[in-house]
Design a protein around this motif. Sequence first.
Motif, PDB file in Angstrom:
ATOM      1  N   ARG A 122       0.804  -1.223   0.000  1.00  0.00           N
ATOM      2  CA  ARG A 122       0.000   0.000   0.000  1.00  0.00           C
ATOM      3  C   ARG A 122       0.841   1.279   0.000  1.00  0.00           C
ATOM      4  O   ARG A 122       0.626   2.164  -0.830  1.00  0.00           O
ATOM      5  CB  ARG A 122      -0.982   0.005   1.179  1.00  0.00           C
ATOM      6  CG  ARG A 122      -1.861   1.230   1.224  1.00  0.00           C
ATOM      7  CD  ARG A 122      -2.667   1.326   2.498  1.00  0.00           C
ATOM      8  NE  ARG A 122      -1.885   1.047   3.706  1.00  0.00           N
ATOM      9  CZ  ARG A 122      -0.957   1.845   4.198  1.00  0.00           C
ATOM     10  NH1 ARG A 122      -0.670   2.976   3.618  1.00  0.00           N
ATOM     11  NH2 ARG A 122      -0.298   1.516   5.285  1.00  0.00           N
ATOM     12  N   LYS A 126       0.885   3.607  -6.137  1.00  0.00           N
ATOM     13  CA  LYS A 126      -0.073   4.698  -6.304  1.00  0.00           C
ATOM     14  C   LYS A 126      -1.468   4.179  -5.968  1.00  0.00           C
ATOM     15  O   LYS A 126      -2.296   4.892  -5.404  1.00  0.00           O
ATOM     16  CB  LYS A 126      -0.011   5.191  -7.754  1.00  0.00           C
ATOM     17  CG  LYS A 126      -0.894   6.368  -8.057  1.00  0.00           C
ATOM     18  CD  LYS A 126      -0.579   6.956  -9.434  1.00  0.00           C
ATOM     19  CE  LYS A 126      -1.600   8.007  -9.820  1.00  0.00           C
ATOM     20  NZ  LYS A 126      -1.341   8.540 -11.172  1.00  0.00           N
ATOM     21  N   GLN A 127      -1.703   2.919  -6.316  1.00  0.00           N
ATOM     22  CA  GLN A 127      -2.968   2.267  -5.983  1.00  0.00           C
ATOM     23  C   GLN A 127      -2.734   0.765  -6.053  1.00  0.00           C
ATOM     24  O   GLN A 127      -1.862   0.304  -6.792  1.00  0.00           O
ATOM     25  CB  GLN A 127      -4.053   2.694  -6.982  1.00  0.00           C
ATOM     26  CG  GLN A 127      -5.406   2.033  -6.822  1.00  0.00           C
ATOM     27  CD  GLN A 127      -6.137   2.487  -5.560  1.00  0.00           C
ATOM     28  OE1 GLN A 127      -5.598   2.439  -4.465  1.00  0.00           O
ATOM     29  NE2 GLN A 127      -7.377   2.939  -5.713  1.00  0.00           N
ATOM     30  N   ASN A 128      -3.460  -0.002  -5.280  1.00  0.00           N
ATOM     31  CA  ASN A 128      -3.380  -1.453  -5.460  1.00  0.00           C
ATOM     32  C   ASN A 128      -4.756  -2.100  -5.319  1.00  0.00           C
ATOM     33  O   ASN A 128      -5.696  -1.495  -4.798  1.00  0.00           O
ATOM     34  CB  ASN A 128      -2.328  -2.086  -4.549  1.00  0.00           C
ATOM     35  CG  ASN A 128      -2.642  -1.955  -3.077  1.00  0.00           C
ATOM     36  OD1 ASN A 128      -3.779  -1.720  -2.685  1.00  0.00           O
ATOM     37  ND2 ASN A 128      -1.626  -2.093  -2.248  1.00  0.00           N
ATOM     38  N   TYR A 129      -4.838  -3.316  -5.867  1.00  0.00           N
ATOM     39  CA  TYR A 129      -6.126  -4.021  -5.933  1.00  0.00           C
ATOM     40  C   TYR A 129      -5.940  -5.475  -5.514  1.00  0.00           C
ATOM     41  O   TYR A 129      -4.940  -6.097  -5.867  1.00  0.00           O
ATOM     42  CB  TYR A 129      -6.660  -4.041  -7.373  1.00  0.00           C
ATOM     43  CG  TYR A 129      -6.964  -2.699  -7.980  1.00  0.00           C
ATOM     44  CD1 TYR A 129      -8.242  -2.152  -7.933  1.00  0.00           C
ATOM     45  CD2 TYR A 129      -5.969  -1.978  -8.646  1.00  0.00           C
ATOM     46  CE1 TYR A 129      -8.534  -0.931  -8.519  1.00  0.00           C
ATOM     47  CE2 TYR A 129      -6.241  -0.743  -9.226  1.00  0.00           C
ATOM     48  CZ  TYR A 129      -7.534  -0.226  -9.160  1.00  0.00           C
ATOM     49  OH  TYR A 129      -7.815   0.986  -9.750  1.00  0.00           O
ATOM     50  N   ILE A 179     -12.489   6.731 -12.729  1.00  0.00           N
ATOM     51  CA  ILE A 179     -12.470   6.576 -11.276  1.00  0.00           C
ATOM     52  C   ILE A 179     -12.993   7.890 -10.709  1.00  0.00           C
ATOM     53  O   ILE A 179     -12.402   8.946 -10.930  1.00  0.00           O
ATOM     54  CB  ILE A 179     -11.030   6.305 -10.797  1.00  0.00           C
ATOM     55  CG1 ILE A 179     -10.496   5.037 -11.465  1.00  0.00           C
ATOM     56  CG2 ILE A 179     -10.962   6.198  -9.279  1.00  0.00           C
ATOM     57  CD1 ILE A 179      -9.005   4.911 -11.453  1.00  0.00           C
ATOM     58  N   GLY A 181     -12.985   9.286  -7.919  1.00  0.00           N
ATOM     59  CA  GLY A 181     -12.151  10.050  -6.980  1.00  0.00           C
ATOM     60  C   GLY A 181     -10.831  10.499  -7.575  1.00  0.00           C
ATOM     61  O   GLY A 181      -9.949  10.966  -6.861  1.00  0.00           O
TER      62      GLY A 181
END
Lengths: 568, 159
Positions: A122, A126-129, A179, A181
């Motif tokens: 995390r 920048k982002q994770n899934y 997205i 946000g």
Amino acid sequence: MKLSGSEIILKCLEREGVDTVFGIPGGSVIPLFDAIYDNKKIKLFLTRHEQGAAHMADGYARASGKTGVCIATSGPGATNLVTGLATALLDSIPMVAVTGQVASHLVGNDAFQEADTTGITRPVTKQNYLVTDVGDISKIFAQAFYLARSGRPGPVLIDVPSDIQKAECEYDAKPDASIRGYKPSMEGNPRQIKTALEALLASKKLLIYAGGGIISSGASKELAAFARKLNAPVTLTLMSIGGFPGTDGLFIGMPGMHGTQAANFAFQNCDMIFAVGARFDDRVTGKVSAFAPHAKIVHVDIDPTSISKNVTADIPVVGDCKSVLKQMLVLLSAKKKMPDYAPWLKQVTDVAKKKPLCYKDDEILRPQYVIDRFYQITKGQAMVVTEVGQHQMWAEQFYKFDKPRRFITSGGLGTMGYGLPGAIGAKRACPEMEVIDIAGDGSTQMNIQELATAKVYGIKVIVAILNNSYLGMVRQWQELFYKKRYSGVLLGSQSSKDKKYWPDFKLVGEAYGLKGMRIERKKDVDAAIKEALASKETVVMDFQVAKEENVFPIVPGGAAIDQIIDMS
Amino acid sequence: MKHTIAAMVENKPGVLAKISGLFSARAFNIMSLTVGETEVHDVSRMTIVVKGDDKILEQVVKHLNKLPDVIKVIDFKNEEFIERDLMLVKVNASKASRSEIIEIASIFRANILDVSADTITLELTGRETKLEGVIRLLRPYGIKEMVRAGVVAMSRGRK
């Protein structure tokens, strides 16, 4: 027709134009590797360590501007990516990492090779899934690539449990990647841009301070046009070297800790800083309270969190560097009268002339000389990738770059072990380029196993090891600031009698079936470089350089950037 | 300085960790954080109270906005807003002190949720200052247990 999760992943990669993936299989990604087996469009490079895979994807991205992709298995495979993700995050490099995860019903069970990959990564993405439904794969990959390359680029990780790689569903070829946000401000506010430009033009001593944003937004042309139109000096951060021609008369070098005297002088004496795509890193500013005491600051950056973080900006502009510079150029072309920065420019270039970067050019084989010769012999046309340490700074100082994406280095995180895999990734992206990995003997050993990857896939890079048997940068600090107490930095023999060192890099190169060379005398350098350039396969060059050479100038940590120690 | 911020976020696993990680990574101190559902089924709302100067507040707001999972941030700094905290407090109450405690409860409009032979449990809603006032008054009797839900906040008027 229904496809498996693995097949959908490959469809998604193809959709994004991916032709190369770097990775290592393991229990939890076998279904994905099974799908890769039949794929004709995506070439898999099997690396020897997952960190190598991450850095190769990163080097590939830096050299090409495209998004790099790496694949690892669950648990240790994923944790081995962490350094590579952090490297990419700090330097804003677009990357997508795909990791296998234990089967959904085992998640959270302390299963074999299970790690909380999204939890661990995390702070370095920048982002994770974490994929929980095969039907989400297409949309998640679309979002991941969009996030990785847009706004301030960065790495994105997708963790896919093995059962989801095998589960089947219809492939959604055009998912909605938006997205709610996430809406990076690209254009910048036109009124703010106008205000910023007016403020710039009202200055008498303007310094253009450009950073990695120039490279990632592809704004080199605009930056050059802007600087030339105003005839103002330009300093570049480590991340943007080559973003403005290194041989241009307006270029005054890199600022900060190992920056040029001229660049640091310019910061301390200018009345206006035009910061564009740079983030006032502590290695640039030194002691913040003493930094640029007379300057107002116009700061253009796509990431609002970079603005007024370390140094307060007087006029912030949130936007993409290229787009903002373009708008400024349009406004500039309507101006009849330009400010005259010639006297200021002369003041700065006089410092550059009086106190240039230099090294002792005597009979000893010095590391700077080796880089200088590489520069001369390749006529500045090679791509240089570096490890991290003294050699990295010398590479920046003595190889001049006229084009972007030719100097590739781990700037923010300072990751030793980046150079060799980074160079392999860069070479894959730009096979027509000569790629030179300027390395140290310490850093090189941190991912030296990737020589096997270079050998197996016939990727040619020149690994130029400036071997001083020390962790040289730390040794230099210990010499200058810790009374020469060399603690934990000697890589060679501990005995003062035998001068042995390990490994013998020439033999290491040969052990991997590659060309190995050892160069001990200055007069042999040119012939060795030419031989390496002529070679068809990777060459490991062991340059036995002066052991206690220092990087100058140096601003001690925490000091003001005009407190410079230079060559005596 | 205390600041109250609200963030509308994606209602999915991992988002709370991302937000709390944002604070811990930058050594921003959270005084209170609450999460709950909103009028939109896939949006949660967090109310965060942080301590720090304006510069820290500005960075917090920027970093929250930067997270892709954060849909909207409301900074109440320059707004008229309502905030409420909820508290349950269990106080020692002997036969002699019970009526005094009930009197305090009625002055502050606290609900009496439970009474035993030697305790009274109150429920109290209000601004932080009110809750703190009640805590001060109850402390001499002996607070056995106390829990606060954390602050929730909303703008006044049509906004």
